[in-house]
Motif scaffolding. Structure first.
Motif, mmCIF file in Angstrom:
data_model
loop_
_atom_site.group_PDB
_atom_site.id
_atom_site.type_symbol
_atom_site.label_atom_id
_atom_site.label_comp_id
_atom_site.label_asym_id
_atom_site.label_seq_id
_atom_site.Cartn_x
_atom_site.Cartn_y
_atom_site.Cartn_z
ATOM 1 N N ALA A 268 0.856 -1.197 0.000
ATOM 2 C CA ALA A 268 0.000 0.000 0.000
ATOM 3 C C ALA A 268 0.884 1.236 0.000
ATOM 4 C CB ALA A 268 -0.914 0.010 1.217
ATOM 5 N N ILE A 269 0.365 2.327 -0.555
ATOM 6 C CA ILE A 269 1.117 3.591 -0.606
ATOM 7 C C ILE A 269 0.191 4.742 -0.217
ATOM 8 C CG2 ILE A 269 2.500 5.146 -2.040
ATOM 9 C CD1 ILE A 269 2.944 2.736 -3.944
ATOM 10 N N PHE A 270 0.633 5.536 0.742
ATOM 11 C CA PHE A 270 -0.059 6.775 1.082
ATOM 12 C C PHE A 270 0.715 7.919 0.443
ATOM 13 C CE2 PHE A 270 -0.171 10.247 4.488
ATOM 14 C CZ PHE A 270 -1.189 10.940 3.848
ATOM 15 N N CYS A 271 0.078 8.601 -0.506
ATOM 16 C CA CYS A 271 0.701 9.723 -1.226
ATOM 17 C C CYS A 271 0.222 11.044 -0.640
ATOM 18 C CB CYS A 271 0.333 9.667 -2.711
ATOM 19 S SG CYS A 271 0.800 8.126 -3.525
ATOM 20 N N ALA A 272 1.132 12.007 -0.538
ATOM 21 C CA ALA A 272 0.794 13.279 0.107
ATOM 22 C C ALA A 272 -0.011 14.214 -0.784
ATOM 23 C CB ALA A 272 2.057 13.981 0.588
ATOM 24 N N ASN A 273 -0.241 13.849 -2.033
ATOM 25 C CA ASN A 273 -1.235 14.565 -2.852
ATOM 26 C C ASN A 273 -1.792 13.630 -3.925
ATOM 27 O OD1 ASN A 273 0.605 14.556 -4.995
ATOM 28 N ND2 ASN A 273 0.858 16.761 -5.076
ATOM 29 N N ASP A 274 -2.866 14.069 -4.556
ATOM 30 C CA ASP A 274 -3.546 13.230 -5.554
ATOM 31 C C ASP A 274 -2.779 13.146 -6.863
ATOM 32 O OD1 ASP A 274 -5.576 12.638 -3.823
ATOM 33 O OD2 ASP A 274 -7.032 14.032 -4.686
ATOM 34 N N THR A 275 -1.991 14.177 -7.179
ATOM 35 C CA THR A 275 -1.200 14.156 -8.414
ATOM 36 C C THR A 275 -0.212 13.002 -8.377
ATOM 37 O OG1 THR A 275 -1.407 16.552 -8.644
ATOM 38 C CG2 THR A 275 0.378 15.507 -9.853
ATOM 39 N N THR A 276 0.454 12.825 -7.229
ATOM 40 C CA THR A 276 1.387 11.714 -7.062
ATOM 41 C C THR A 276 0.642 10.380 -7.091
ATOM 42 O OG1 THR A 276 2.840 13.101 -5.750
ATOM 43 C CG2 THR A 276 3.139 10.738 -5.537
ATOM 44 N N ALA A 277 -0.496 10.320 -6.408
ATOM 45 C CA ALA A 277 -1.287 9.087 -6.397
ATOM 46 C C ALA A 277 -1.673 8.688 -7.819
ATOM 47 C CB ALA A 277 -2.539 9.272 -5.541
ATOM 48 N N LEU A 278 -2.072 9.650 -8.630
ATOM 49 C CA LEU A 278 -2.459 9.364 -10.019
ATOM 50 C C LEU A 278 -1.284 8.815 -10.820
ATOM 51 C CD1 LEU A 278 -4.527 9.527 -12.335
ATOM 52 C CD2 LEU A 278 -3.757 11.873 -12.739
ATOM 53 N N SER A 279 -0.113 9.439 -10.689
ATOM 54 C CA SER A 279 1.041 8.966 -11.464
ATOM 55 C C SER A 279 1.478 7.573 -11.007
ATOM 56 C CB SER A 279 2.205 9.958 -11.358
ATOM 57 O OG SER A 279 2.578 10.169 -10.015
ATOM 58 N N VAL A 280 1.355 7.299 -9.704
ATOM 59 C CA VAL A 280 1.658 5.968 -9.174
ATOM 60 C C VAL A 280 0.706 4.932 -9.782
ATOM 61 C CG1 VAL A 280 1.484 4.540 -7.084
ATOM 62 C CG2 VAL A 280 2.736 6.705 -7.020
ATOM 63 N N ILE B 290 -1.084 5.119 -12.571
ATOM 64 C CA ILE B 290 -0.846 4.960 -14.015
ATOM 65 C C ILE B 290 0.323 4.005 -14.254
ATOM 66 C CG2 ILE B 290 -0.012 6.156 -16.096
ATOM 67 C CD1 ILE B 290 -1.681 8.594 -15.162
ATOM 68 N N TYR B 291 1.407 4.195 -13.499
ATOM 69 C CA TYR B 291 2.591 3.344 -13.676
ATOM 70 C C TYR B 291 2.284 1.895 -13.298
ATOM 71 C CZ TYR B 291 7.366 1.635 -13.520
ATOM 72 O OH TYR B 291 8.508 0.906 -13.759
ATOM 73 N N LEU B 292 1.596 1.698 -12.190
ATOM 74 C CA LEU B 292 1.267 0.334 -11.750
ATOM 75 C C LEU B 292 0.390 -0.374 -12.778
ATOM 76 C CD1 LEU B 292 0.543 0.946 -7.939
ATOM 77 C CD2 LEU B 292 2.582 -0.128 -8.948
ATOM 78 N N VAL B 293 -0.632 0.312 -13.275
ATOM 79 C CA VAL B 293 -1.542 -0.285 -14.260
ATOM 80 C C VAL B 293 -0.786 -0.643 -15.545
ATOM 81 C CG1 VAL B 293 -3.517 0.201 -15.771
ATOM 82 C CG2 VAL B 293 -3.627 0.820 -13.347
ATOM 83 N N GLU B 294 0.089 0.264 -15.992
ATOM 84 C CA GLU B 294 0.862 0.028 -17.217
ATOM 85 C C GLU B 294 1.796 -1.173 -17.072
ATOM 86 O OE1 GLU B 294 2.797 3.736 -17.925
ATOM 87 O OE2 GLU B 294 1.122 4.577 -19.080
ATOM 88 N N ASN B 295 2.155 -1.496 -15.823
ATOM 89 C CA ASN B 295 3.084 -2.606 -15.590
ATOM 90 C C ASN B 295 2.393 -3.847 -15.030
ATOM 91 O OD1 ASN B 295 6.148 -1.689 -15.992
ATOM 92 N ND2 ASN B 295 4.951 0.064 -15.315
ATOM 93 N N GLY B 296 1.075 -3.898 -15.221
ATOM 94 C CA GLY B 296 0.326 -5.105 -14.890
ATOM 95 C C GLY B 296 0.152 -5.374 -13.409
ATOM 96 N N ILE B 297 0.330 -4.363 -12.590
ATOM 97 C CA ILE B 297 0.151 -4.525 -11.138
ATOM 98 C C ILE B 297 -1.265 -4.089 -10.790
ATOM 99 C CG2 ILE B 297 0.943 -3.772 -8.849
ATOM 100 C CD1 ILE B 297 3.733 -3.371 -10.204
ATOM 101 N N LYS B 298 -2.015 -4.967 -10.147
ATOM 102 C CA LYS B 298 -3.429 -4.698 -9.889
ATOM 103 C C LYS B 298 -3.633 -3.796 -8.671
ATOM 104 C CE LYS B 298 -4.984 -9.094 -11.871
ATOM 105 N NZ LYS B 298 -5.620 -10.391 -11.573
#
Length: 343
Positions: free
Chosen positions: A247-259, A261-269
């Motif tokens: 799990a990851i707690f991001c200090a803003n939504d912009t970071t959460a979104l980029s995280v 996007i990267y996870l989805v692109e790399n097949g991580i659910k």
């Protein structure tokens, strides 16, 4: 074709065959001038295209009825919500608002402060940028009895009214929620620790981990400027760790979104393999897939309160004997990116 000369009260007086002083009094709603005469003079002034010389009036009264606002980024929903709240109160109180953005640059913030001071704003509402670690440009206002109100990213070193959200509890609630959903190896992508909001979000994260008896892995604590690129680089680094986060707690939504996007692109659910929670409740967090769990901040209400405090100070003309430090509550919004089980 030459420029048309600016219409003056003398032109209006000549047109109506009356004195300039009568025109001036009528335009300023002086009760010595009858309502009928005021109406006639104002109608003539409007037809002639008269514009009041507010600059001259400001020099006489030493007031501009203008509030300067400095925000890091106007395009962030939180800051635009604060601005809307400020304008809502300011407009109804007869104040104009000058909105500026520092782009998180100390140099730009310093220049903006100098410009607002030179333009004789009656007060300044500010949220400092990520690069700001020195505050002389802001002390300049308080030292000259120009009202100053901080919001969100406040400065402890300057005495002023301060409005912030409960960042500690926001970080605590976000982390506790991830723990309740079964997370044990939680990473935190935070902002620069020179800003107290990110220190408090980190403190909330650590407190929730401690309460649950979970170890805080220092390799899973990353701090950056919380841009899209920073978020992508952070998740790449986290996935290279021997211990990967669940799990990851991001200090803003912009970071959460980029995280995400990267996870989805790399097949991580998401949330099955890694859960994600952001902070701020940006509009996109609700409409992306998966939708992003986040912490809501009451931006509009913060803006309203900031405007009320600055206008009260402007009208009092003296600094208050006691400055307020207002902390507003946050709200956890649970969406798809972190919801695995009830509880």
């Amino acid at each position: 074709m030459g420029k048309q000369a600016e219409i003056t009260i003398h032109d209006i007086a000549k047109k109506l065959g009356i004195s300039a002083s009568t025109v001036s009094r009528a335009l300023n709603n002086n009760p010595l001038i009858s309502k009928a005469t005021q109406a006639k003079i104002k109608e003539t002034a409007a037809k002639m295209g008269y514009r009041p010389n507010t600059m001259a009036a400001n020099l006489r009264t030493r007031k501009t009825n203008t509030i300067g606002v400095i925000v890091p980024l106007i395009n962030r929903h939180f800051f635009s919500s604060v601005i809307s709240g400020i304008e809502d109160v300011a407009y109804n109180s007869g104040f104009a608002v000058t909105i500026t953005q520092s782009n998180d640059s100390f140099e730009k913030e310093e220049k903006i402060a100098q410009t607002l001071y030179s333009n004789r704003v009656d007060g300044v509402i500010v949220s400092i940028g990520m690069e700001t670690t020195k505050f002389n440009h802001l002390k300049h206002f308080s030292e000259r009895n120009i009202p100053l109100v901080f919001f969100d990213r406040v400065v402890d070193e300057i005495e002023a009214h301060k409005i912030s959200v409960d960042d500690f509890n926001g970080g605590f609630k976000a982390t506790q929620h991830l723990i309740e959903q079964g997370a044990k190896k939680i990473a935190h992508i935070g902002g620069p620790l020179n800003l107290n909001i990110y220190r408090k979000r980190l403190d909330g994260f650590c407190a929730a981990m401690k309460k649950a008896g979970l170890e805080v892995d220092r390799q899973m604590l990353l701090h950056n400027s919380l841009t899209r690129t920073d978020g992508t680089n952070a998740i790449k680094k986290l996935l290279k760790n021997p211990q990967k986060p669940d799990a990851i707690f991001c200090a803003n939504d912009t970071t959460a979104l980029s995280v995400i996007i990267y996870l989805v692109e790399n097949g991580i659910k998401i949330p099955e393999d890694i859960m994600v929670v952001g902070f701020s409740n940006e509009p996109f967090s609700e409409v992306v897939t998966p939708s992003i769990s986040t912490i809501r901040q009451p931006g509009f209400e913060m803006g309203q309160k900031a405007a009320e405090l600055i206008i009260e100070q402007i009208k009092q003309k003296n600094q208050p004997s006691l400055f307020q430090n207002i902390v507003m509550p946050t709200e956890l919004i649970i969406r798809q990116s972190s919801f695995k089980k009830k509880g």
